[in-house]
Design a protein around this motif. Structure first.
Motif, PDB file in Angstrom:
ATOM      1  N   LEU A   1      41.611  33.899  42.021  1.00  0.00           N
ATOM      2  CA  LEU A   1      41.470  32.705  41.180  1.00  0.00           C
ATOM      3  C   LEU A   1      40.071  32.634  40.569  1.00  0.00           C
ATOM      4  O   LEU A   1      39.924  32.306  39.387  1.00  0.00           O
ATOM      5  CB  LEU A   1      41.739  31.429  41.985  1.00  0.00           C
ATOM      6  CG  LEU A   1      43.150  31.251  42.569  1.00  0.00           C
ATOM      7  CD1 LEU A   1      43.328  29.824  43.059  1.00  0.00           C
ATOM      8  CD2 LEU A   1      44.241  31.584  41.561  1.00  0.00           C
ATOM      9  N   VAL A   2      39.051  32.933  41.375  1.00  0.00           N
ATOM     10  CA  VAL A   2      37.673  32.907  40.857  1.00  0.00           C
ATOM     11  C   VAL A   2      37.528  33.913  39.718  1.00  0.00           C
ATOM     12  O   VAL A   2      36.955  33.618  38.667  1.00  0.00           O
ATOM     13  CB  VAL A   2      36.646  33.209  41.989  1.00  0.00           C
ATOM     14  CG1 VAL A   2      35.254  33.400  41.413  1.00  0.00           C
ATOM     15  CG2 VAL A   2      36.639  32.092  43.016  1.00  0.00           C
TER      16      VAL A   2
ATOM     17  N   ARG B   1      39.909  35.067  37.763  1.00  0.00           N
ATOM     18  CA  ARG B   1      40.704  34.636  36.603  1.00  0.00           C
ATOM     19  C   ARG B   1      40.041  33.478  35.857  1.00  0.00           C
ATOM     20  O   ARG B   1      40.120  33.384  34.637  1.00  0.00           O
ATOM     21  CB  ARG B   1      42.122  34.246  37.040  1.00  0.00           C
ATOM     22  CG  ARG B   1      43.032  35.462  37.127  1.00  0.00           C
ATOM     23  CD  ARG B   1      44.358  35.113  37.744  1.00  0.00           C
ATOM     24  NE  ARG B   1      45.163  34.209  36.937  1.00  0.00           N
ATOM     25  CZ  ARG B   1      46.141  34.601  36.101  1.00  0.00           C
ATOM     26  NH1 ARG B   1      46.389  35.885  35.935  1.00  0.00           N
ATOM     27  NH2 ARG B   1      46.864  33.722  35.437  1.00  0.00           N
ATOM     28  N   GLU B   2      39.374  32.626  36.613  1.00  0.00           N
ATOM     29  CA  GLU B   2      38.647  31.519  35.978  1.00  0.00           C
ATOM     30  C   GLU B   2      37.640  32.045  34.964  1.00  0.00           C
ATOM     31  O   GLU B   2      37.353  31.412  33.958  1.00  0.00           O
ATOM     32  CB  GLU B   2      37.884  30.765  37.071  1.00  0.00           C
ATOM     33  CG  GLU B   2      38.097  29.275  37.071  1.00  0.00           C
ATOM     34  CD  GLU B   2      37.553  28.717  38.375  1.00  0.00           C
ATOM     35  OE1 GLU B   2      36.325  28.685  38.539  1.00  0.00           O
ATOM     36  OE2 GLU B   2      38.382  28.350  39.241  1.00  0.00           O
ATOM     37  N   ARG B   3      37.081  33.203  35.277  1.00  0.00           N
ATOM     38  CA  ARG B   3      36.101  33.820  34.379  1.00  0.00           C
ATOM     39  C   ARG B   3      36.753  34.852  33.459  1.00  0.00           C
ATOM     40  O   ARG B   3      36.072  35.621  32.796  1.00  0.00           O
ATOM     41  CB  ARG B   3      34.983  34.478  35.205  1.00  0.00           C
ATOM     42  CG  ARG B   3      34.184  33.436  36.011  1.00  0.00           C
ATOM     43  CD  ARG B   3      33.201  34.098  36.944  1.00  0.00           C
ATOM     44  NE  ARG B   3      32.358  35.044  36.251  1.00  0.00           N
ATOM     45  CZ  ARG B   3      31.863  36.147  36.793  1.00  0.00           C
ATOM     46  NH1 ARG B   3      32.147  36.456  38.027  1.00  0.00           N
ATOM     47  NH2 ARG B   3      31.101  36.941  36.091  1.00  0.00           N
TER      48      ARG B   3
ATOM     49  N   ASP C   1      45.199  23.746  42.473  1.00  0.00           N
ATOM     50  CA  ASP C   1      45.877  24.276  41.313  1.00  0.00           C
ATOM     51  C   ASP C   1      46.117  25.754  41.609  1.00  0.00           C
ATOM     52  O   ASP C   1      45.184  26.507  41.851  1.00  0.00           O
ATOM     53  CB  ASP C   1      44.963  24.121  40.087  1.00  0.00           C
ATOM     54  CG  ASP C   1      45.654  24.596  38.836  1.00  0.00           C
ATOM     55  OD1 ASP C   1      46.881  24.808  38.878  1.00  0.00           O
ATOM     56  OD2 ASP C   1      44.965  24.756  37.817  1.00  0.00           O
TER      57      ASP C   1
ATOM     58  N   ASP D   1      47.274  28.196  39.730  1.00  0.00           N
ATOM     59  CA  ASP D   1      46.930  29.112  38.634  1.00  0.00           C
ATOM     60  C   ASP D   1      47.958  30.222  38.459  1.00  0.00           C
ATOM     61  O   ASP D   1      48.590  30.330  37.426  1.00  0.00           O
ATOM     62  CB  ASP D   1      45.520  29.708  38.791  1.00  0.00           C
ATOM     63  CG  ASP D   1      45.194  30.689  37.657  1.00  0.00           C
ATOM     64  OD1 ASP D   1      45.549  30.388  36.503  1.00  0.00           O
ATOM     65  OD2 ASP D   1      44.623  31.751  37.919  1.00  0.00           O
TER      66      ASP D   1
END
Lengths: 227, 227
Positions: free
Chosen positions: A91-92, A94-96, A152, A154
């Protein structure tokens, strides 16, 4: 093995050249760093011959190496031990907008609790986490978090995933499917790895399309490209 | 070249095997993805032979590959163009404890503005950003942000840095110095790369110590190890 037998491995290295062969690149993890440190301590010279490893050969699927974030390891879940830390790292990334290479668990020299307790040096056959099994674990997390509504999630059952198997071998296989579909994709014999893409360049999406296993994922890739 | 001459490159590939050789791994960036897509479009079969690349051979300095975050590119600063985006990416990686591989700019086929305007196909000699020059740029950002007090700079003149040069060649060089010291370290002929470490495993710190250029950086590594 390396950690325990380094003295034996280096025997004779003061008078002649010795070589230690490994699969992939020798310096991916600290395992062989230790070997170098011990060699230096003994006053031995060393030379590393680098090689392709999954860390760069994963480029075969078409997602560019520069866009990968932290690599994660997905472990075999046991009945009472289902760690999810790899999921949060995905997730980290993908956030970026970064892709995630997921290395899949390898169990070598496992002992049953009985054999372990009785001190019997009997080992179970090696086990290799398959891409489909890893996706089942991921999907379970997605569904659980979705139900809990705590975070969330994601990722969804429709997230595009890439499985690669036996990269570099003549029977290498690459499959692109949704997370849900991938749970049933048979990638054949080990080793498998999994990639969860982040944001994609159009050329990256087009490469993935070459390996699409279904009309569904082909359609999703088209939609991503149009965004 | 690849982008412009792909048709020419693939001439004859329908009747015989052709090979295209590159430095490093062919699929690090999307450059060669395009070549594959065009080959597939033409109905040609292809096979990728993977190779070591700086993306994994950088392991030679002793920082394990699994602990690298996003790779960044540091470009040559011009008089009126001093981008800092790479710096912020390094900070994001460090916040998560990850190392950062910094690829250094390569200028090929540059034209002077005069030659460009007059349409003269005269090119400047190739330029390669050195590790020391890259560190000077980094240090300038650190000092500027420190003065502005706008953002927490995180990096300091004392941050431990790793420079690698000609990785894989017989005259490969690895140097570990503080950011400030590295501004004056001569790594010799290109190509250079730079690594800004994040959190370190004791074995990683010990490996870096092998390449320390000064008592100062050796002392800093010892302090990091004790934490």
């Amino acid at each position: 093995m390396v950690e325990q037998a380094s003295d034996e491995l280096m025997e004779g290295a003061d008078t002649e050249d010795i070589a230690f062969l490994v699969v992939g690149d020798p310096l991916g993890a600290t395992t062989h760093t230790d070997l170098i440190l011990r060699a230096v301590e003994k006053g031995l010279q060393y030379r590393v011959i680098h090689n392709a490893s999954i860390m760069n050969a994963v480029g075969c699927c078409g997602l560019q190496l520069y866009s990968y974030g932290e690599t994660v390891s997905i472990v075999f879940w046991e009945k009472d031990w289902k760690p999810e830390s790899f999921y949060d790292k995905i997730l980290v990334n993908r956030e970026r907008g970064m892709h995630t290479l997921c290395l899949l668990d390898i169990k070598m020299k496992e002992q049953t609790i009985e054999n372990l307790m009785k001190g019997r040096p009997i080992y179970e056959p090696p086990r290799f986490l398959s891409a489909s099994q890893a996706c089942k674990q991921l999907l379970e997390i997605v569904q659980q978090r979705d139900k809990d509504k705590t975070t969330d999630s994601d990722l969804t059952p429709d997230t595009v995933c890439v499985a690669v198997a036996r990269v570099g071998a003549s029977d290498q296989k690459i499959s692109v499917a949704t997370l849900e579909e991938m749970c049933d994709v048979d990638m054949g014999s080990p080793l498998h790895s999994l990639v969860i893409p982040g944001n994609m360049h159009p050329l990256e999406g087009q490469m993935l399309t070459l390996f699409a296993v279904s009309g569904r994922v082909r359609q999703l890739l088209e939609e991503i490209e149009k965004r």
